[in-house]
Design an enzyme around this catalytic site. Structure first.
Site, short mmCIF file in Angstrom:
data_model
loop_
_atom_site.label_atom_id
_atom_site.label_comp_id
_atom_site.label_asym_id
_atom_site.label_seq_id
_atom_site.Cartn_x
_atom_site.Cartn_y
_atom_site.Cartn_z
N CYS A 96 37.85 36.73 39.27
CA CYS A 96 37.82 38.07 39.87
C CYS A 96 36.42 38.42 40.40
CB CYS A 96 38.36 39.11 38.90
SG CYS A 96 38.84 40.64 39.76
N HIS A 204 43.56 37.08 37.29
CA HIS A 204 43.04 37.08 35.91
C HIS A 204 43.87 36.14 35.02
CE1 HIS A 204 39.94 40.23 35.96
NE2 HIS A 204 40.68 40.80 36.90
N GLU A 206 43.03 34.73 32.40
CA GLU A 206 42.73 34.93 30.96
C GLU A 206 43.67 35.91 30.29
OE1 GLU A 206 41.16 36.38 33.38
OE2 GLU A 206 40.58 38.41 32.79
#
Ligand code: MN
Length: 227
Positions: A96, A204, A206
């Protein structure tokens, strides 16, 4: 175990979990006590995390009205760290804002506000829940991203991602290749050849550590950081 540095951000937990789940140790970097030159010698890989906007003065533009600054000193810290990491061939995964700051580090520029500057843009700001799918991306065949994500892709080149950004890469930084785009043309991933692992994604991954959709990205990154 490989030691992965994680640049400072306000939502650290998911980055740490994603690394721990694939066998890496983590070190959270501190802007006031860490220096990029030392970090490069001490860690096996670096995650550039999400966060606020990169100061557009760094690519010679005035701020758009939606500009929301990052932590003081973070731009300079991450830009220096990105340049040193590439020079030393330390593995990088940039996420990001992380993708945006590494692009600016190599003389790239940014779209400062997608909704007002990209015609026909899809919604790239789908905030809740963090792991909700927002749009698809089309991944370049033969790229590192394509090979890491091959088991999760539809029709060989399409991947479903979340999206929480209002900026994106515009002019691609020197030495980077675009390896995924959204259907509206917004750049969603890029990588550098000639590096052990140097990948940047605009979504994202994660946020998916509980369910594992993007585990392969973290696994590939940590495995290269081991060497
Ligand atoms: Mn997006």
């Amino acid at each position: 175990m490989p030691l992965i540095a994680v640049t400072p951000c306000r939502a650290m937990t998911d980055y740490l979990e994603s690394i721990h789940r694939v066998g890496g140790e983590t070190r959270e970097l501190q802007l006031d006590s860490d220096t990029p030159a030392d970090i490069i010698k001490q860690v096996d890989g670096i995650i550039f995390t999400g966060g606020g906007d990169v100061d557009p003065a760094l690519f010679d533009e005035k701020p758009h009205e939606t500009f929301s600054a990052s932590e003081p000193g973070r731009d300079q810290f991450e830009i220096e760290l990105a340049k040193l990491a590439v020079a030393a061939k330390v593995p990088i995964l940039a996420i990001c804002r992380g993708m945006q700051v590494v692009n600016v580090a190599f003389d790239g520029t940014l779209v400062q506000d997608i909704p007002s500057m990209v015609n026909g843009a899809v919604d790239h700001a789908v905030a809740e829940p963090r792991y909700v799918i927002a749009h698809e991306v089309w991944v370049t065949k033969g790229s590192r991203l394509g090979s890491l994500m091959k088991d999760q892709m539809e029709e060989g080149d399409t991947c479903q991602v979340n999206s929480r950004h209002h900026q994106a890469v515009k002019k691609v930084g020197t030495g980077w290749d675009v390896t995924a785009t959204a259907p509206d043309g917004v750049i969603e991933a890029m990588e550098r050849a000639g590096q052990p692992f140097c990948l940047a994604v605009q979504w994202h991954p994660e946020n998916f550590w509980r369910t594992g959709e993007f585990r392969a990205l973290f696994e590939g990154f940590v495995n290269e950081s081991k060497k």
